[in-house]
Design a protein around this motif. Structure first.
Motif, PDB file in Angstrom:
ATOM      1  N   CYS A   8      -5.173   7.682  -0.398  1.00  0.00           N
ATOM      2  CA  CYS A   8      -5.909   6.312  -1.434  1.00  0.00           C
ATOM      3  C   CYS A   8      -5.835   5.064  -0.448  1.00  0.00           C
ATOM      4  CB  CYS A   8      -5.225   6.601  -2.310  1.00  0.00           C
ATOM      5  SG  CYS A   8      -5.987   4.649  -3.753  1.00  0.00           S
ATOM      6  N   ALA A   9      -7.605   5.219  -0.215  1.00  0.00           N
ATOM      7  CA  ALA A   9      -6.982   3.616   0.714  1.00  0.00           C
ATOM      8  C   ALA A   9      -6.693   2.557  -0.387  1.00  0.00           C
ATOM      9  CB  ALA A   9      -8.510   3.392   0.442  1.00  0.00           C
ATOM     10  N   GLY A  10      -5.839   2.389  -1.413  1.00  0.00           N
ATOM     11  CA  GLY A  10      -5.608   1.812  -2.389  1.00  0.00           C
ATOM     12  C   GLY A  10      -4.360   1.751  -2.389  1.00  0.00           C
ATOM     13  N   PHE A  35      -7.911   8.190  -9.056  1.00  0.00           N
ATOM     14  CA  PHE A  35      -8.229   7.355 -10.016  1.00  0.00           C
ATOM     15  C   PHE A  35      -7.972   6.337 -10.919  1.00  0.00           C
ATOM     16  CE2 PHE A  35      -9.410  12.266 -10.320  1.00  0.00           C
ATOM     17  CZ  PHE A  35     -11.129  12.161 -10.029  1.00  0.00           C
ATOM     18  N   GLU A  36      -6.399   6.326 -10.758  1.00  0.00           N
ATOM     19  CA  GLU A  36      -5.950   5.405 -10.907  1.00  0.00           C
ATOM     20  C   GLU A  36      -6.595   3.556 -10.468  1.00  0.00           C
ATOM     21  OE1 GLU A  36      -4.589   7.736  -9.643  1.00  0.00           O
ATOM     22  OE2 GLU A  36      -3.515   8.685 -12.146  1.00  0.00           O
ATOM     23  N   CYS A  37      -6.956   3.707  -9.092  1.00  0.00           N
ATOM     24  CA  CYS A  37      -7.148   2.584  -8.235  1.00  0.00           C
ATOM     25  C   CYS A  37      -8.450   2.014  -8.451  1.00  0.00           C
ATOM     26  CB  CYS A  37      -6.617   2.573  -6.683  1.00  0.00           C
ATOM     27  SG  CYS A  37      -5.091   2.536  -6.010  1.00  0.00           S
ATOM     28  N   ILE A  38      -9.540   3.457  -8.479  1.00  0.00           N
ATOM     29  CA  ILE A  38     -10.935   2.678  -9.066  1.00  0.00           C
ATOM     30  C   ILE A  38     -10.941   2.235 -10.101  1.00  0.00           C
ATOM     31  CG2 ILE A  38     -11.812   5.031  -9.787  1.00  0.00           C
ATOM     32  CD1 ILE A  38     -13.410   2.892  -6.649  1.00  0.00           C
ATOM     33  N   ASP A  39     -10.283   2.925 -11.425  1.00  0.00           N
ATOM     34  CA  ASP A  39     -10.562   2.186 -12.382  1.00  0.00           C
ATOM     35  C   ASP A  39      -9.450   0.897 -12.622  1.00  0.00           C
ATOM     36  OD1 ASP A  39     -11.488   4.525 -13.703  1.00  0.00           O
ATOM     37  OD2 ASP A  39     -10.063   5.469 -14.175  1.00  0.00           O
ATOM     38  N   ASN A  41      -9.751  -1.211  -9.881  1.00  0.00           N
ATOM     39  CA  ASN A  41     -10.722  -1.948  -9.692  1.00  0.00           C
ATOM     40  C   ASN A  41     -12.415  -1.957 -10.052  1.00  0.00           C
ATOM     41  OD1 ASN A  41     -11.508  -3.015  -6.996  1.00  0.00           O
ATOM     42  ND2 ASN A  41     -12.948  -1.720  -7.381  1.00  0.00           N
ATOM     43  N   ASP A  42     -12.248  -1.229 -11.060  1.00  0.00           N
ATOM     44  CA  ASP A  42     -13.352  -1.670 -11.649  1.00  0.00           C
ATOM     45  C   ASP A  42     -12.739  -2.463 -12.967  1.00  0.00           C
ATOM     46  OD1 ASP A  42     -15.278   0.290 -10.558  1.00  0.00           O
ATOM     47  OD2 ASP A  42     -14.820   1.998 -12.285  1.00  0.00           O
ATOM     48  N   GLU A  43     -11.838  -1.937 -13.751  1.00  0.00           N
ATOM     49  CA  GLU A  43     -11.546  -3.227 -15.121  1.00  0.00           C
ATOM     50  C   GLU A  43     -11.853  -5.053 -14.075  1.00  0.00           C
ATOM     51  OE1 GLU A  43     -10.993  -3.244 -17.559  1.00  0.00           O
ATOM     52  OE2 GLU A  43     -11.637  -1.674 -17.756  1.00  0.00           O
ATOM     53  N   LYS A  44     -11.544  -5.438 -12.598  1.00  0.00           N
ATOM     54  CA  LYS A  44     -11.054  -6.551 -11.753  1.00  0.00           C
ATOM     55  C   LYS A  44     -12.542  -6.908 -11.930  1.00  0.00           C
ATOM     56  CE  LYS A  44      -6.542  -6.136  -9.965  1.00  0.00           C
ATOM     57  NZ  LYS A  44      -6.469  -5.213  -8.342  1.00  0.00           N
ATOM     58  N   LYS A  46     -15.133  -5.700 -14.211  1.00  0.00           N
ATOM     59  CA  LYS A  46     -15.053  -5.952 -15.608  1.00  0.00           C
ATOM     60  C   LYS A  46     -14.582  -8.210 -15.985  1.00  0.00           C
ATOM     61  CE  LYS A  46     -16.167  -1.701 -17.040  1.00  0.00           C
ATOM     62  NZ  LYS A  46     -16.144  -0.664 -17.375  1.00  0.00           N
ATOM     63  N   ASN A  47     -14.157  -8.155 -15.225  1.00  0.00           N
ATOM     64  CA  ASN A  47     -13.012  -8.824 -16.224  1.00  0.00           C
ATOM     65  C   ASN A  47     -12.123 -10.007 -15.011  1.00  0.00           C
ATOM     66  OD1 ASN A  47     -13.400  -8.782 -18.999  1.00  0.00           O
ATOM     67  ND2 ASN A  47     -12.020  -6.752 -18.853  1.00  0.00           N
ATOM     68  N   PRO A  48     -12.670 -10.763 -13.950  1.00  0.00           N
ATOM     69  CA  PRO A  48     -11.948 -10.905 -13.325  1.00  0.00           C
ATOM     70  C   PRO A  48     -11.352 -12.462 -13.269  1.00  0.00           C
ATOM     71  CG  PRO A  48     -14.635 -12.315 -13.705  1.00  0.00           C
ATOM     72  CD  PRO A  48     -13.939 -10.854 -14.378  1.00  0.00           C
ATOM     73  N   GLN A  49     -11.172 -13.134 -14.040  1.00  0.00           N
ATOM     74  CA  GLN A  49      -9.961 -13.618 -15.054  1.00  0.00           C
ATOM     75  C   GLN A  49      -8.750 -12.937 -14.905  1.00  0.00           C
ATOM     76  OE1 GLN A  49     -10.370 -16.731 -15.167  1.00  0.00           O
ATOM     77  NE2 GLN A  49     -12.079 -16.907 -13.569  1.00  0.00           N
ATOM     78  N   SER A  50      -8.818 -11.905 -15.658  1.00  0.00           N
ATOM     79  CA  SER A  50      -7.298 -11.171 -15.798  1.00  0.00           C
ATOM     80  C   SER A  50      -6.904 -10.672 -14.960  1.00  0.00           C
ATOM     81  CB  SER A  50      -7.879 -10.091 -16.571  1.00  0.00           C
ATOM     82  OG  SER A  50      -8.634  -9.017 -16.428  1.00  0.00           O
TER      83      SER A  50
END
Length: 50
Positions: A8-10, A35-39, A41-44, A46-50
């Motif tokens: 994983c690159a992450g 899958f954990e890292c890609i998920d 990253n997707d959340e970040k 969608k919600n850049p403030q969190s």
């Protein structure tokens, strides 16, 4: 059957091909992520403030 594909690159976790299915995601830049890292990253994205 499990074949090591890369890491994983992450998080540097080993990524395997399990019976013909990749246990991760390949990006446009040809990087492999679990899958954990890609998920996370997707959340970040969608919600850049969190």
């Amino acid at each position: 059957m499990a074949e090591l594909v890369g890491e994983c690159a992450g998080c540097k976790k080993d990524i395997y091909c399990l019976d013909g299915f990749l246990n991760g995601v390949v990006t446009k830049d040809k990087e492999i992520f679990c899958f954990e890292c890609i998920d996370s990253n997707d959340e970040k994205e969608k919600n850049p403030q969190s």
